[in-house]
Design an enzyme around this catalytic site. Structure first.
Site, mmCIF file in Angstrom:
data_model
loop_
_atom_site.group_PDB
_atom_site.id
_atom_site.type_symbol
_atom_site.label_atom_id
_atom_site.label_comp_id
_atom_site.label_asym_id
_atom_site.label_seq_id
_atom_site.Cartn_x
_atom_site.Cartn_y
_atom_site.Cartn_z
ATOM 1 N N ASP A 105 -2.314 -4.925 0.043
ATOM 2 C CA ASP A 105 -1.947 -6.297 0.702
ATOM 3 C C ASP A 105 -2.593 -6.800 1.747
ATOM 4 O OD1 ASP A 105 -0.660 -4.239 2.303
ATOM 5 O OD2 ASP A 105 1.344 -4.631 1.826
ATOM 6 N N GLN B 286 0.706 -1.202 -0.087
ATOM 7 C CA GLN B 286 0.174 0.173 -0.137
ATOM 8 C C GLN B 286 0.873 1.284 -0.093
ATOM 9 O OE1 GLN B 286 -2.944 -1.336 3.435
ATOM 10 N NE2 GLN B 286 -3.937 0.053 2.141
ATOM 11 N N HIS B 287 0.192 2.238 -0.371
ATOM 12 C CA HIS B 287 0.692 3.711 -0.363
ATOM 13 C C HIS B 287 1.774 4.169 -1.128
ATOM 14 C CE1 HIS B 287 -1.544 3.075 3.457
ATOM 15 N NE2 HIS B 287 -0.636 2.388 4.171
#
Length: 485
Positions: free
Chosen positions: A240, A71-72
Site C-alpha cells: 500500500d 503489507q505483511h
C-alpha cells in the site's frame, strides 16, 4: 479511451478506481467494507473486491488492473491452494516475542548483533508486523497449521492470484515492494532468503515469483469478478505505501506522511537502506527505486479515541484543537493506544502527562491528541534524515490528513512546509497508474500529474521544538509497567 483499474485492499475497506490510461482522469469508482480485527479470513477481501467492482460498474471496459494491498499480512496456503487459517494482519502484535527470538538467534544471543545481521540481509529488523515473525508464531503456537503450509502469500498476492484464476501455487506472483516487507526477501540482491523463511516457518515453502515494476503478472480469469475479461492484463501490484507513492508521483527528495489506521513516513530513495536500529524499514518501491519507511501503529484511531472521549465529531475536535495554544498548555499525550511498532514497544499503553487543574480542558485534550500523533510521526521523519534521506518536500495524505487541525499544526512539529494534495484514493490510484504502465511499457510510468490537482500549502511559521522536546522527555514514561491485560 483505454481504461485501467486500480484496487486498494486496505485494512478497513476495498476501493476500486477506473481511470483513463493516458491522462489519469477518474471515470468511476466503488468501495466495500472489510471486517474489523487483526486476523481476517481472506475470503472477506475477495467478497469486498467483488462488491467494490460491482459498485464501480464492473470491469467490462477495462484493459488492465493492478492491486495495492496492506503489507505483511500472512496468507498461509496448503498444497491445494486452500487458506490454512485466518490471515494475521500487519497490526497483529502477538508475534512480538517471536521477533525478539529471531533477532537473538541471528546474533547468537546478542540482540544488537542480530539486528545488524537482519538489516544487512533484508533491510529490516523483525518486529511483530513483519510476515516472518508471524510464521514463527504459527510454528510455535499452531504447529499443526504450520505443517500444512505449502505456500506463503501476502494479501495483494492472493488477490492477484485469484483474479488470474488461482491455477496453481507456482502461479503466485508479488512485486518488489511487498516482498521487501516479509523479512525473507532482500532489496539489496533482489532474491529471497529461503534460510530466513525456513527459520521462521520451520520448513521451506512456495513463494510468489517477484514481478518487475511494469511486467505483467498474468491475465484475468474471465468472470471471476464482474466484467473481468480473459484478455485483461494483471499488473504486479504493490504494497500500500509503495502504491501510494506511485499514485502521488513521488520523486527522490519527496516524503509522504500518511495518516490512516497506521501512520507512515516514507520517501523515495535511489539506494537501499539498512538501519540496524530497526526504526527505518528499508523497503523497495513500485518503480525500481527504494522506499525507506517508518511506520507507527497509532494514527487516525488516536483522533477517533479523542472524539469518543470528548463526545464530539472530527470537525469539532479540529476546531477545539486549533483553539488551544501550541503545546496544549503543557498537556502531552503519548499515543501508544495499541502498543507501538516504532519504537518497538508492543506492550506499552498510552499516557497523558502534565495534568493541572487549569489545563484540563476539552481544547487542550484535543490539541494534545493531535500533537501526540504528530510527534510520533515527526520522530520518524528525524530517523529518515538520520539515515541520509533528503527531505525537500512533504506531502500529507490519508484519511486523517483531512483534519484542518492536523494540517495546520504539522508544519511546526515537522519543521518543514507541508503540502496537502487533494483528497484521493492514492493507493488505488497508484495501482491504476501501474496498470497503465503495464499497458504502455517503457522505463517510467505514465505522467498523470495533471490529474492530481493543486495541493494546499501550509507554512512552518511557528517553532514547535519545545513541543517535541517535552514529548521526548515523557514518551519513555508510558505505562509499560502496568502491562496489557
Amino acid at each position: 479511451m483505454a481504461l485501467v483499474a486500480g484496487v486498494d485492499s486496505s485494512t478497513q475497506s476495498c476501493k476500486v478506481v477506473l481511470r483513463d490510461a493516458d491522462t489519469g482522469e477518474l471515470v468511476r469508482s466503488g468501495r466495500a467494507a472489510h471486517p474489523d480485527g487483526t486476523e481476517v479470513a481472506p475470503a472477506h477481501w475477495w467478497q469486498a473486491l467483488t462488491a467494490a467492482v460491482e459498485d464501480a460498474g464492473g470491469l467490462d471496459d477495462v484493459e488492465a488492473i493492478a492491486v495495492g494491498g496492506q503489507q505483511h499480512g500472512m496468507v498461509a496456503l496448503d498444497e491445494d491452494g486452500e487458506v490454512v487459517r485466518d490471515a494475521l494482519l500487519w497490526n497483529d502484535t502477538r508475534s512480538a516475542a517471536a521477533a525478539l527470538e529471531l533477532i537473538a538467534e541471528l546474533g547468537e544471543g546478542d540482540a544488537s548483533a542480530g539486528a545488524a545481521v537482519w538489516a544487512n540481509a533484508v533491510g529490516i529488523v523483525p518486529v511483530a508486523s513483519f510476515t516472518v515473525t508471524k510464521l514463527r508464531w504459527l510454528a510455535e503456537h499452531e504447529p499443526e497449521h504450520a505443517a500444512r503450509v505449502a505456500a506463503v502469500a501476502l494479501p495483494h498476492d492472493w488477490l492477484t492470484w485469484r483474479l488470474a484464476g488461482a491455477s496453481s501455487l507456482e502461479s503466485l506472483t508479488t512485486d518488489r515492494s511487498d516482498a521487501s516487507g516479509t523479512g525473507y526477501w532482500s532489496p539489496h540482491t533482489g532474491d529471497y532468503r529461503r534460510d530466513l523463511l525456513t527459520r521462521g516457518l520451520g520448513h521451506d515453502a512456495v513463494l510468489p515469483r517477484v514481478v518487475g515494476p511494469a511486467e505483467r503478472a498474468g491475465t484475468g480469469a474471465a468472470g471471476v469478478v464482474p466484467g473481468l475479461g480473459a484478455d485483461v492484463a494483471l499488473g504486479p501490484g504493490a504494497g500500500d505505501n509503495a502504491a501510494a507513492a506511485l499514485g502521488l508521483g513521488l520523486r527522490p527528495g519527496e516524503v509522504a506522511v500518511s495518516i490512516g489506521t497506521s501512520g507512515v513516513v516514507s520517501a523515495i530513495a535511489t539506494a537501499p537502506t539498512s538501519d540496524a536500529s530497526g526504526l527505518v524499514a528499508g523497503f523497495a518501491d513500485a518503480t525500481g527505486h527504494f522506499l525507506p519507511l517508518v511506520c507507527t501503529l497509532n494514527a487516525s484511531r488516536v483522533l477517533d479515541a479523542a472524539c469518543r472521549l470528548l463526545g464530539v465529531d472530527h470537525a469539532e475536535l479540529s476546531r477545539l484543537a486549533l483553539s488551544a495554544p501550541l503545546g496544549a498548555d503543557g498537556l502531552v499525550l503519548v499515543p501508544y493506544l495499541e502498543g507501538e511498532r516504532t519504537p518497538n514497544r508492543p506492550d506499552d499503553t498510552g499516557a497523558l502527562h502534565g495534568l493541572r487543574p487549569d489545563n484540563l480542558t476539552p481544547a487542550n485534550l484535543a490539541r494534545a491528541a493531535v500533537e501526540g500523533l504528530l510527534c510520533g510521526l515527526a520522530d520518524g521523519l528525524d530517523e529518515l534524515r538520520a539515515n541520509g534521506v533528503q527531505v525537500e518536500r512533504l506531502h500529507l495524505i490519508g484519511g486523517g490528513a483531512r483534519s484542518e487541525a492536523l494540517q495546520r499544526i504539522a508544519p511546526a512539529l515537522f519543521g518543514v512546509d507541508v503540502e496537502v494534495p487533494p483528497a484521493g484514493e492514492y493507493v488505488a490510484d497508484g495501482a491504476a497508474r501501474q496498470a497503465a504502465w503495464v499497458l504502455a511499457g517503457g522505463d517510467t510510468p505514465p505522467d498523470w500529474g495533471g490529474a492530481r490537482g493543486a495541493p494546499v500549502a501550509h507554512a512552518a511559521d511557528e517553532d514547535g521544538a519545545f513541543v517535541r522536546e517535552r514529548y521526548a522527555a515523557v514518551r519513555e514514561l508510558t505505562a509499560t509497567a502496568w502491562g496489557r491485560r
